[in-house]
Enzyme design. Sequence first.
Site, PDB file in Angstrom:
ATOM      1  N   CYS A 122     -13.708 -10.916  19.936  1.00 24.32           N
ATOM      2  CA  CYS A 122     -12.881 -10.050  19.083  1.00 24.32           C
ATOM      3  C   CYS A 122     -11.827  -9.319  19.907  1.00 24.32           C
ATOM      4  CB  CYS A 122     -13.763  -9.047  18.328  1.00 24.32           C
ATOM      5  SG  CYS A 122     -14.709  -7.967  19.396  1.00 24.32           S
ATOM      6  N   CYS A 173       0.847  -1.205   0.000  1.00 28.34           N
ATOM      7  CA  CYS A 173       0.000   0.000   0.000  1.00 28.34           C
ATOM      8  C   CYS A 173       0.877   1.248   0.000  1.00 28.34           C
ATOM      9  CB  CYS A 173      -0.909   0.000   1.220  1.00 28.34           C
ATOM     10  SG  CYS A 173      -1.840   1.523   1.413  1.00 28.34           S
TER      11      CYS A 173
END
Length: 460
Positions: free
Chosen positions: A414, A77
């Site tokens: 999570c 990226c």
Amino acid sequence: MAKQAPVKKNETVTIRFEDLTHEGNGVGKIEGYPLFVPYGLPGEEAIVKVVKVNKNFGFGKLLEVKNPSPERVEPPCDVFYKCGGCQIQHMSYNLQLSMKQQQVKNVMRKIAHLEHVPVHPTIGMEDPWRYRNKVAIPVGEKDGELITGFYQMRSHQIIEDMDTCIVQEDLNDRMVEAVRRIAGRVGIEAYDEKSHTGVLRHIMVRTGQETKETMVVIITRTKELPHAKEFIRELTETYPNVKSIIHNINPARTNVILGEKTKVLWGQEYIYDSIGSIRFAISAKSFYQVNPTQTKRLYEKALEYAAIGEEDTVIDAYCGIGTISLFLAQKAKKVYGVEVVPEAIEDARVNAKLNGMTNTEFEVGTAEEVMPRWKEEGLKPDVIVVDPPRKGCDEGLLNAMIEMGPKRIVYVSCNPSTLARDLRVLEDGGYETKEVQPVDMFPQSMHIESVVWLEKRLSN
């Protein structure tokens, strides 16, 4: 007298990284004093500038890596070091997976005090890119043109040279660019955060991974969307995959993306997608997992651990729009779901109907209030599944689960730290943690999900 740190702010030091923090920072020591340094990898020797000194640890900035780790890769990226949305693109994917497994192992030992419970290798993706099915991106203006891009790290400055986000579905990327271009051409102006003027705050795009149906959500400060007819005509004529255009109104001075009021500008209220054999209707505000490929693996593991028989009754706490509930309902006699968000429960009922499932019942409320009432009404679950937010389970819910005494609990987490804290409570309440399976739902970031299997201990 307090011991003084062996380094000073702005000092340049040479350090060898020994480990990684749960945030993915390299850890090295100077005379036993830990320095945390973003982008450092274990085994590397590096030149580091000390940027902050606390009593027991400090922070550094990586200036030069003298001997790069074989696990170091060039981030693909272009804006990785500006953005901060992904934190670990500089690591090989194998290192990412092993680091996440180690993170879960560490909290199981240090917080849950469960030394010998197996923590399996992290389930990763074959291709850990282009997996996110939802994007919400801020809109700004430069030289009279609309620009879109994520905010730079620790700022509200839009990254201007951001043409793509390589963890987003390619279609989402292209739709953001199209919406920005068309909105600019028809004369919709950007929102200005400082003066709280202007119109277009964010563009949100959701895409069904299986169906390729797309929902575009336009988030504005204003009650009306200027030039709406022109905008809708051009977008829908050019992009037939767009099935829904939603207008969300957010007039508040806030960092929260979505406002309270949502209306359909064009097309359907929902788009549709499938995970395995189950179909889901997804609205603008639905909580739907952003990585369906890994969600399927996560839920398959949860189903395996739940080991549901056809006569079993199951409770799904924090059921959301019914994603896990409907997977469980394929096997169970009856599934009860509870969720605090009323719109999510409406979606869950829509999804049950969509899949022809009549053995589900969904109720609005907090699990810690609803479940004790269900117990009083005589509901005796065989299995309880929980999938709480990052803060973990409420103490009242953990107690309600222990009192209900299901033979099995499946905990989907999570956040490894709150998972470990809650497992300790469940262990002390008569449950035994059998296995932990980490699943990489968010490659290139530090987040890790886990599925845990607990069994009720037999009374002595």
